[in-house]
Design a protein around this motif. Structure first.
Motif, PDB file in Angstrom:
ATOM      1  N   UNK A  51       0.839  -1.037   0.092  1.00  0.00           N
ATOM      2  CA  UNK A  51      -0.033   0.111   0.101  1.00  0.00           C
ATOM      3  C   UNK A  51       0.883   1.317   0.042  1.00  0.00           C
ATOM      4  N   UNK A  52       2.079   1.487   0.782  1.00  0.00           N
ATOM      5  CA  UNK A  52       2.704   2.550   0.910  1.00  0.00           C
ATOM      6  C   UNK A  52       3.504   2.814  -0.845  1.00  0.00           C
ATOM      7  N   UNK A  53       3.874   1.771  -1.580  1.00  0.00           N
ATOM      8  CA  UNK A  53       4.475   1.792  -2.628  1.00  0.00           C
ATOM      9  C   UNK A  53       3.552   2.169  -3.568  1.00  0.00           C
ATOM     10  N   UNK A  54       2.212   1.824  -3.619  1.00  0.00           N
ATOM     11  CA  UNK A  54       1.129   2.118  -4.576  1.00  0.00           C
ATOM     12  C   UNK A  54       0.941   3.579  -4.389  1.00  0.00           C
ATOM     13  N   UNK A  55       0.803   4.050  -2.974  1.00  0.00           N
ATOM     14  CA  UNK A  55       0.216   5.550  -2.515  1.00  0.00           C
ATOM     15  C   UNK A  55       1.326   6.388  -3.382  1.00  0.00           C
ATOM     16  N   UNK A  56       2.701   5.988  -2.946  1.00  0.00           N
ATOM     17  CA  UNK A  56       3.753   6.983  -3.165  1.00  0.00           C
ATOM     18  C   UNK A  56       4.087   7.019  -4.703  1.00  0.00           C
ATOM     19  N   UNK A  57       3.699   6.017  -5.538  1.00  0.00           N
ATOM     20  CA  UNK A  57       3.632   6.280  -6.957  1.00  0.00           C
ATOM     21  C   UNK A  57       2.699   6.890  -7.309  1.00  0.00           C
ATOM     22  N   UNK A  58       1.570   6.899  -6.840  1.00  0.00           N
ATOM     23  CA  UNK A  58       0.236   7.614  -7.320  1.00  0.00           C
ATOM     24  C   UNK A  58       0.390   9.102  -6.986  1.00  0.00           C
ATOM     25  N   UNK A  59       1.087   9.515  -5.801  1.00  0.00           N
ATOM     26  CA  UNK A  59       1.380  10.807  -5.269  1.00  0.00           C
ATOM     27  C   UNK A  59       2.301  11.374  -6.188  1.00  0.00           C
ATOM     28  N   UNK A  60       3.456  10.657  -6.523  1.00  0.00           N
ATOM     29  CA  UNK A  60       4.765  11.170  -7.646  1.00  0.00           C
ATOM     30  C   UNK A  60       4.047  11.444  -8.913  1.00  0.00           C
ATOM     31  N   UNK A  61       3.066  10.493  -9.402  1.00  0.00           N
ATOM     32  CA  UNK A  61       2.633  10.930 -10.934  1.00  0.00           C
ATOM     33  C   UNK A  61       1.717  11.984 -10.716  1.00  0.00           C
ATOM     34  N   UNK A  62       0.673  12.110  -9.816  1.00  0.00           N
ATOM     35  CA  UNK A  62      -0.238  13.245  -9.659  1.00  0.00           C
ATOM     36  C   UNK A  62       0.492  14.380  -9.287  1.00  0.00           C
ATOM     37  N   UNK A  63       1.544  14.328  -8.490  1.00  0.00           N
ATOM     38  CA  UNK A  63       1.912  15.514  -8.051  1.00  0.00           C
ATOM     39  C   UNK A  63       2.813  16.160  -8.561  1.00  0.00           C
ATOM     40  N   UNK A  64       3.642  15.683  -9.653  1.00  0.00           N
ATOM     41  CA  UNK A  64       4.691  16.241  -9.987  1.00  0.00           C
ATOM     42  C   UNK A  64       5.287  15.691 -11.593  1.00  0.00           C
ATOM     43  N   UNK A  65       5.256  14.510 -11.553  1.00  0.00           N
ATOM     44  CA  UNK A  65       5.690  14.076 -12.790  1.00  0.00           C
ATOM     45  C   UNK A  65       4.797  14.342 -14.126  1.00  0.00           C
ATOM     46  N   UNK A  66       3.441  14.210 -13.812  1.00  0.00           N
ATOM     47  CA  UNK A  66       2.638  14.356 -15.140  1.00  0.00           C
ATOM     48  C   UNK A  66       1.769  15.778 -14.888  1.00  0.00           C
ATOM     49  N   UNK A  67       1.931  16.275 -13.770  1.00  0.00           N
ATOM     50  CA  UNK A  67       1.043  17.521 -13.609  1.00  0.00           C
ATOM     51  C   UNK A  67       1.665  18.561 -14.274  1.00  0.00           C
ATOM     52  N   UNK A  68       0.827  19.614 -14.632  1.00  0.00           N
ATOM     53  CA  UNK A  68       1.440  21.073 -15.091  1.00  0.00           C
ATOM     54  C   UNK A  68       2.166  21.698 -14.015  1.00  0.00           C
ATOM     55  N   UNK A  69       2.889  22.547 -14.332  1.00  0.00           N
ATOM     56  CA  UNK A  69       3.808  23.359 -13.390  1.00  0.00           C
ATOM     57  C   UNK A  69       3.085  23.962 -12.001  1.00  0.00           C
ATOM     58  N   UNK A  70       3.075  23.433 -10.964  1.00  0.00           N
ATOM     59  CA  UNK A  70       2.511  24.191  -9.812  1.00  0.00           C
ATOM     60  C   UNK A  70       0.994  23.569  -9.576  1.00  0.00           C
ATOM     61  N   UNK A  71       0.601  22.987 -10.378  1.00  0.00           N
ATOM     62  CA  UNK A  71      -0.738  22.333  -9.949  1.00  0.00           C
ATOM     63  C   UNK A  71      -0.733  20.923  -9.673  1.00  0.00           C
ATOM     64  N   UNK A  72      -1.326  20.642  -8.744  1.00  0.00           N
ATOM     65  CA  UNK A  72      -1.597  19.308  -8.091  1.00  0.00           C
ATOM     66  C   UNK A  72      -2.509  18.812  -8.513  1.00  0.00           C
TER      67      UNK A  72
END
Length: 161
Positions: free
Chosen positions: A55-76
């Protein structure tokens, strides 16, 4: 007049046999002890199980994808269409995107011990998917994030097993 028993204590003990109720109580206590041990062993061994960190691995990966890797600059949780397309195609990332190319595990920072699948849903239908096929049996942990892509609400699923 009272009658006295003149036999010694030793003779009285020899004449008394084990009754059925004594045997049943002894067997009942033994079975309860065995049931307790069998019920307790999985809980004692559980901290050494490697599935507890999924669960920690899945949540961390989802947070990284939506919070920075795939998001527009500054928008979570507001995803960039260019980043999403490049990520799911495993293409070289555009300038504003922070994901890496290679295997999906490397792209989201998940080690080789785990299998990963990332799926983008729109209205319950898979729009994009990347990674290994999700097994139909076994323990699969899912982290779900609601995101905005091109003004439309989507669900980003990260599944780890």
């Amino acid at each position: 007049m009272r009658r006295r028993d003149r036999s010694s204590g030793r003779e009285r003990q020899r004449t008394r046999a084990q009754t059925t109720i004594d045997y049943a109580i002894g067997v009942g206590i033994f079975l309860l002890a065995v049931a307790w041990v069998v019920g307790t062993i999985p809980q004692v061994v559980q901290p050494f199980d490697d599935t507890q960190d999924r669960p920690l691995v899945a949540n961390r990966a989802a947070d990284q994808l939506t919070g920075g890797m795939l998001s527009e600059s500054g928008e979570r949780t507001v995803l960039s269409a260019e980043c999403v397309d490049g990520f799911f195609d495993n293409a070289t990332p555009p300038a504003d995107c922070q994901y890496r190319t290679g295997t999906l595990g490397e792209a989201v920072g998940v080690g080789d011990r785990y299998e990963v699948n990332v799926t983008l849903l729109e209205g319950g239908t898979a729009v994009e998917t990347r990674g290994d096929p999700v097994p139909s049996s076994g323990r699969v942990i899912t982290a779900r994030r609601t995101v905005l892509l091109d003004g439309t609400v989507h669900q980003l699923l990260v599944r780890v097993w």
